[in-house]
Structure formats: C-alpha cells, structure tokens
Scaffold this motif. Structure first.
Motif, short mmCIF file in Angstrom:
data_model
loop_
_atom_site.label_atom_id
_atom_site.label_comp_id
_atom_site.label_asym_id
_atom_site.label_seq_id
_atom_site.Cartn_x
_atom_site.Cartn_y
_atom_site.Cartn_z
N MET A 261 0.83 -1.20 0.00
CA MET A 261 0.00 0.00 0.00
C MET A 261 0.87 1.26 0.00
O MET A 261 0.68 2.16 -0.82
CB MET A 261 -0.92 0.01 1.21
N LEU A 262 1.84 1.33 0.90
CA LEU A 262 2.69 2.51 1.00
C LEU A 262 3.59 2.67 -0.22
O LEU A 262 3.88 3.78 -0.66
CB LEU A 262 3.53 2.44 2.28
N GLY A 263 4.02 1.55 -0.78
CA GLY A 263 4.89 1.60 -1.96
C GLY A 263 4.19 2.08 -3.20
O GLY A 263 4.84 2.44 -4.19
N SER A 264 2.86 2.09 -3.17
CA SER A 264 2.12 2.57 -4.33
C SER A 264 2.29 4.07 -4.54
O SER A 264 2.07 4.57 -5.63
CB SER A 264 0.63 2.23 -4.18
N LEU A 265 2.69 4.79 -3.48
CA LEU A 265 2.90 6.23 -3.62
C LEU A 265 4.10 6.53 -4.52
O LEU A 265 3.96 7.26 -5.52
CB LEU A 265 3.07 6.88 -2.25
N PRO A 266 5.30 5.98 -4.24
CA PRO A 266 6.39 6.18 -5.21
C PRO A 266 6.09 5.53 -6.57
O PRO A 266 6.57 6.01 -7.60
CB PRO A 266 7.61 5.54 -4.54
N ALA A 267 5.30 4.46 -6.57
CA ALA A 267 4.94 3.83 -7.84
C ALA A 267 4.12 4.78 -8.70
O ALA A 267 4.21 4.76 -9.93
CB ALA A 267 4.17 2.54 -7.58
N MET A 268 3.31 5.63 -8.08
CA MET A 268 2.53 6.60 -8.83
C MET A 268 3.44 7.58 -9.58
O MET A 268 3.14 8.00 -10.69
CB MET A 268 1.61 7.39 -7.88
N VAL A 269 4.55 7.93 -8.93
CA VAL A 269 5.50 8.86 -9.54
C VAL A 269 6.28 8.18 -10.66
O VAL A 269 6.43 8.72 -11.76
CB VAL A 269 6.46 9.43 -8.48
N LEU A 270 6.77 6.96 -10.39
CA LEU A 270 7.59 6.26 -11.37
C LEU A 270 6.78 5.70 -12.52
O LEU A 270 7.31 5.51 -13.62
CB LEU A 270 8.34 5.11 -10.68
N GLY A 271 5.48 5.45 -12.30
CA GLY A 271 4.65 4.75 -13.28
C GLY A 271 4.62 5.42 -14.64
O GLY A 271 4.51 4.74 -15.66
N ASP A 272 4.69 6.74 -14.70
CA ASP A 272 4.66 7.45 -15.98
C ASP A 272 5.95 8.21 -16.26
O ASP A 272 6.16 8.68 -17.37
CB ASP A 272 3.48 8.43 -16.00
N ARG A 273 6.81 8.34 -15.23
CA ARG A 273 8.05 9.09 -15.41
C ARG A 273 9.09 8.27 -16.16
O ARG A 273 9.96 8.84 -16.82
CB ARG A 273 8.59 9.53 -14.05
#
Length: 418
Positions: free
Chosen positions: A65-77
């Motif tokens: 759950m917490l790792g989804s926050l950086p994943a949101m940034v990396l997902g399109d970057r």
C-alpha cells in the motif's frame, strides 16, 4: 500513444513469465512464513493461528500500500519496460536476502523484513505490468490480454501457495533451501523481462504531490473510472478476508499438513484462472461490465455455502474453485476498465493509485478477519459474514451502476440464444 508507437509484435509471453515468477515467489514466501508462525504457536489454537497469519499478511500488504505512492510517480516518469526490469532485479536481490534470512533465523524477524521488501517491490512492479498493456496493444485486445495475465497470476498463486508448504516440509530443518529455489525462479523472471520492448515514458517529470493530485482528479472526473476503483477496493478487501480465513480453515478444520495447507487456495486460484480466461472470451474484445454482478453473486453464494454447510475436503475444493471462477468474472472487467478509462499520460499514476487503495482494502480485510476471530467467530462464521458483506456490496454496486445489470441481461441472453 498512437498505434505507430506500439511495437509491431509484443512478446506477451515474456510479460507472463515475469509476472508468473514474481507472483509465485510472493505467495510461496508469504505462505512459508505464515506456516512457520502457525507451527510456532500450534495449529490447534485458532485465534493464535489467525494472529500469526495476519502478521505475515500485513507485513506483506502494508508496504504494498505505502509503496504505491512512489509507484505513482515512477509509473509514468519512466518507460514501462524499464520499470519492469529494474523491479525484477530488486526482486532477485530480495530473494538472495531471503535465503540468508531463512538460513540465519527462519522464525525470526529477518524473513519478515524480506517479505516486507517483496511487498514494496510488487507495488513498484504493478504499474509496469498493467500499464504496458494499453501502450503495447490495441483496445480490442485489452480484455483478452488481461484475462491471460490474471490467469497466469493466479496460476502462480496456485503453485506458489502450494509450493510454500511443500518446500517447508521437504526442506525440513534446512529451510534456506526453499530460498535457493525461489532465488533461481526470480532470476528466470528477470531474464524474461529483458525481452520486453522498450517504450518511451509518456508522463512529465512532476513533483509527487502533483502526480498524486492529478491522478486523483483523473479518477474523480470519470464516473466509470471512479466506480471501477471503488469496486476493485471492495473486491480485494473481501477477497483478503476470505483468503486469510481459508488458510486457517485448511489447517484447523480440514487438518491439512503443511504440504497440503495451500490446496484450498490452489483450487481457488485454478478457478480464478479459468474464470479470467472465460471472462476474456465472453467479452469478445469489449470491456464487459455485465460480468461483474454475475461474479459478485457467485462469490456471495459460494462463500455462504462453505460457511453454512462446512463441507469436507472434496466439497471445499469444489466450492473454492467456483469462488475462483466468480472472482475472475469480477477482477478482469474491473482491471480492463481502469486501464481503458485512465488518461494515457496519467495511466501509470492512476493504476498505482487504484493499487494503493486496493492494498488498503486488503489490509482492512486481513485485520477484519483477525478482529472477527478475536471476537469469537470461528472459520465457518467468518465465511458467512464475508458472504453477507459481498451481497451487500453487490446491491450497492448495482444501485450505483444499473447499466451493469442491463449488460448482464444482454450477456446472458446472447449466450443463451447463440
């Protein structure tokens, strides 16, 4: 992304292999650690078994759950292929660490630390595996591709869940041998990911707060996307409650040894795989929301049957497989709807946001199962409560999205007449 930007031939098998061994290792390690904990407290103590099982599940799910926050940034970057490769490399390093942890202190805190790391790795991997599909495939192939990906995922859950107990029993006191096996499989997944085509990053470099805000706005601006997110969160919350309870059910009620403790899970995963493939075939190139209420009613019915009748091993296996088929009818159209409706430039962030909230639902399901056990509910009662919650969620979903019920009628008539 235009059709001209897509690879001429997408090596879908490479993605399936990468996803398969990642999900396999996640579930094998989680099962192995949970069974080590149950062995330490004694399987006869149902409440204590629920506690240690909850600990293993929460330790894995909270970083998800917490790792989804950086994943949101990396997902399109970054490009989806680069994200997949780097997270698979991280998985390999974690499995090496897991082997050492199982050698040094198999019932200590170190294996839990590695399990938490695997949860974080899975969160970072998810926007890549789901986000690459709409970038590499045309819309009409999206539902079928999702069906195959979910089938591969749940096949990995089958084998990984069963393998966790089998590896524990076969390894005896040398539990680290299980870690060596999982490390080798992780290497296979990493090699497979290298065959995926390079795709450009399609999102801008933005601060984290901007990415999160815009992903939330994208979801709230599209009613279908918003309802798909809510449905996904509710589904995984209830599925996690069922899954945790069934593990203790297998040890406590069916009296399975470690080697066979994962068999009910396996039957469920077989059903999900079959249901996912069938959902993709029924959809015929469309995102078919009519399957969602059908699957939800099936989930409620079969959960209630398990809790009310407490069937023996064979009856449990049949009902778990049927639960899986119903789950496939729910999860495939929900995943496809999120991928299809998410704006292209925000797709990775939106998927990561949906994942984060879904993992929150999973965490709530794990803790809810523990709370019910602490309040005195046995495994069968928890299954009945889950069935009632699923039925309530189905009524709520149909009220919010009545066109899903209409699509269900159309689907049933089409397949009855033809």
């Amino acid at each position: 992304m235009t059709a001209a930007d897509r690879p001429r031939r997408f090596p879908f098998a490479a993605l399936l292999v990468a996803q398969f061994f990642g999900a396999f290792n996640d579930n094998a390690l989680k099962m192995l650690i949970a069974l080590l904990g149950i062995a330490a407290v004694g399987a006869a103590d149902e409440a204590a078994s629920q506690r240690v099982t909850t600990l293993a599940f929460v330790v894995f799910t909270l970083p998800l759950m917490l790792g989804s926050l950086p994943a949101m940034v990396l997902g399109d970057r970054v490009g989806k292929r680069d994200l997949i490769v780097w997270t698979k490399a991280l998985e390999l390093l974690l499995m090496v660490g897991g082997t050492l942890a199982l050698w040094l202190a198999p019932q200590g805190v170190l294996p839990l630390v590695v399990l938490a790391g695997m949860g974080l790795q899975s969160a970072l991997f998810s926007p890549g595996k789901y986000g690459i599909l709409p970038e590499a495939l045309p819309h009409e192939q999206l539902t079928v591709a999702n069906g195959r990906l979910e089938a591969a995922s749940f096949l990995a859950i089958i084998l990984g869940t069963v393998a966790g107990g089998a590896l524990l029993e076969q390894s005896g006191e040398r539990v680290w041998i299980a870690g060596v096996v999982l490390t080798a499989l992780s290497l296979v997944g990493l090699i497979a990911s290298l065959w995926l085509p390079r795709l450009p990053a399609i999102g801008a470099v933005e601060p984290t707060r901007v990415v999160v805000r815009e992903a939330w706005r994208a979801v709230r601006a599209d009613r279908a996307l918003w309802l798909a997110m809510l449905g996904t969160v509710v589904f995984w919350g209830l599925a996690s409650l069922l899954g945790q309870d069934v593990l203790v059910y297998g040890k406590r009620v069916l009296e399975f040894s470690d080697q066979y403790a994962g068999v009910p899970y396996a039957m469920f995963a077989i059903g999900v795989g079959a249901g996912s493939l069938l959902a993709g075939r029924i959809a015929k190139g469309k995102v078919e929301i009519g399957l969602i209420p059908l699957g939800a009613v099936g989930l409620a019915t079969f959960s209630a049957a398990m809790g009310l009748f407490v069937p023996g091993r064979f009856g449990t296996f049949v009902l778990m497989a049927l639960l899986g088929v119903a789950s496939g009818f729910v999860v495939v159209p929900l995943n496809s709807l999120v991928q299809w409706r998410a704006p292209a430039a925000r797709r990775g962030a939106v998927i990561a946001l949906v994942n984060m909230l879904s993992f929150g639902g999973i965490l709530a399901g794990n803790l809810g199962c523990l709370l019910l056990a602490e309040l005195g509910a046995d495994c069968a009662t928890i299954l009945c409560i889950a069935a009632a919650l699923i039925l309530a969620a189905t009524v709520w979903a149909v009220w919010l999205l009545p066109e899903a019920l209409l699509r269900l009628v159309v689907v049933l008539l089409a397949h009855t007449l033809y």
